[in-house]
Enzyme design. Sequence first.
Site, PDB file in Angstrom:
ATOM      1  N   ASN B  90       0.807  -1.223   0.000  1.00 55.75           N
ATOM      2  CA  ASN B  90       0.000   0.000   0.000  1.00 55.75           C
ATOM      3  C   ASN B  90       0.842   1.276   0.000  1.00 55.75           C
ATOM      4  OD1 ASN B  90      -2.695  -1.216   0.190  1.00 55.75           O
ATOM      5  ND2 ASN B  90      -1.949  -1.978   2.150  1.00 55.75           N
ATOM      6  N   SER B 115       6.157  11.134   7.058  1.00 51.36           N
ATOM      7  CA  SER B 115       5.769  10.990   8.461  1.00 51.36           C
ATOM      8  C   SER B 115       6.951  11.204   9.389  1.00 51.36           C
ATOM      9  CB  SER B 115       5.214   9.590   8.686  1.00 51.36           C
ATOM     10  OG  SER B 115       5.092   9.308  10.065  1.00 51.36           O
ATOM     11  N   TYR B 152       6.582   1.098   8.907  1.00 53.16           N
ATOM     12  CA  TYR B 152       5.801   2.198   8.331  1.00 53.16           C
ATOM     13  C   TYR B 152       6.734   3.360   7.983  1.00 53.16           C
ATOM     14  CZ  TYR B 152       2.634   6.251   8.419  1.00 53.16           C
ATOM     15  OH  TYR B 152       1.965   7.417   8.127  1.00 53.16           O
TER      16      TYR B 152
END
Lengths: 268, 268
Positions: B90, B115, B152
């Site tokens: 993703n 992020s 992540y």
Amino acid sequence: MDEPVLLTGAGGRVGQAILNGIGDAYDWRLLDREPLPAAKVPDAVPDADRYVADITDERAVRDAMRGVGSVIHLAGDPRKTAPWDSVLRNNIDGTQVVMRVAAEEGVERFAFASSNHAVGGYETDDRTPDLYRTDDDYRLDGTELPRPGNLYGVSKATGEALGRLYHDEYGMSVVCVRIGNLTKDHPPREYERGQAMWLSHRDCAHLFDRCLNADYGFEIVYGISNNDRRYYSIERARDVLGYDPQDNSADYTFEGEPKVEDPPADES
Amino acid sequence: MDEPVLLTGAGGRVGQAILNGIGDAYDWRLLDREPLPAAKVPDAVPDADRYVADITDERAVRDAMRGVGSVIHLAGDPRKTAPWDSVLRNNIDGTQVVMRVAAEEGVERFAFASSNHAVGGYETDDRTPDLYRTDDDYRLDGTELPRPGNLYGVSKATGEALGRLYHDEYGMSVVCVRIGNLTKDHPPREYERGQAMWLSHRDCAHLFDRCLNADYGFEIVYGISNNDRRYYSIERARDVLGYDPQDNSADYTFEGEPKVEDPPADES
């Protein structure tokens, strides 16, 4: 070093340079996607230590990793023109598997074959070809942000980020070697860029030998010989790893003036 | 701005903060994996400009990209605990598709939701919790190497490297916004880290508004409010984007002393 050293991508160009140089010095486990012909395997490596597996196969990687003290991870699609699907699977997903399993299995030292292509974007039109010449003092030293020149380079930058994470999380020593242009016997002819980032076979074997013995935490170093033309610093490799390269592309003279040309396909 | 702006992940927290703030200011194309409920869509956006698609579906992404002038790319697995298979697909594969298609289709400005987790590893035991306090002057400014705190974060570092490549190769303006801790109405309570990297909803909308209007080449900036506690510099966002944040977590007082705690699941 009593514990075995796992070498992934053992049959590739870098793997063979390492085995030709220090093949007798370690208790190797050799992993490759294809069965290795006898000529590519040091005599002392028994059949039981030769693994034929894809590095995205976690079970196979874990099997090969059992009891290993150090890893040299070279496996992946080596083409600078490799398409995304291949680098996503072989280089990004595969490296994540090998690094995570190594960290989980308590490996102490992990040397990752990164690449000059992780920073190829610094070779801008403004800087080239001056960058490749002896009197230009521009230097990359491993502290600069990734600036990949292609998707292969993106995959190597990702491997470096994964190495940072697995070092921080597990304490595994991780060194990322941004390998230059590895050629046998002599530097690339008529290719200034390749001469600037030349890595001789013996310097390559010596550099990875140092990666298996030095004390470090997380490092990004450049893997090139002591070339006059260089725009990659080798100071960090000298200081932290004790790298002491013997070769210099300036020691080789070729007829006529060097030209800037693309390297052959599948070479750096 | 006459050309449409494609917003991927429009239904997520960041997408909604943007649409609530500047939903009337642009001709939006909204893309999300799930159909968006009416409450999440500005009234002026017709059905024809709402796309339900997975960003790894290149054909669907290309369809949504046609004629688009700018992109805000938020889609991806937002969980800091997201497992590798999900971030690989993703976040890494998906971002590569969206960025490549944008570059190929001639998009001018591309804002990528990176992020704080791309650099979470700098929050070492030695530095915390001092790092989160006003009198500590440690600052990250976007020139430091990625140091992800989790997988992540690795996926976000990869997105930044992809952005660098597609800027260099196609000339597309790319800004990577390392988003802090976005919460509505007030900063996180009893969570020093979250207060240090708080991003208010209105500052979030304003920051992305600047990403759609400023002139830049490739940038990595931090997306936080003007917090006294901060350890991320916002100077680059001010200088290059004209970011002028209005909020500061220090303006909010909560009873008792703040404690260092983990944030709720799925929040930064």
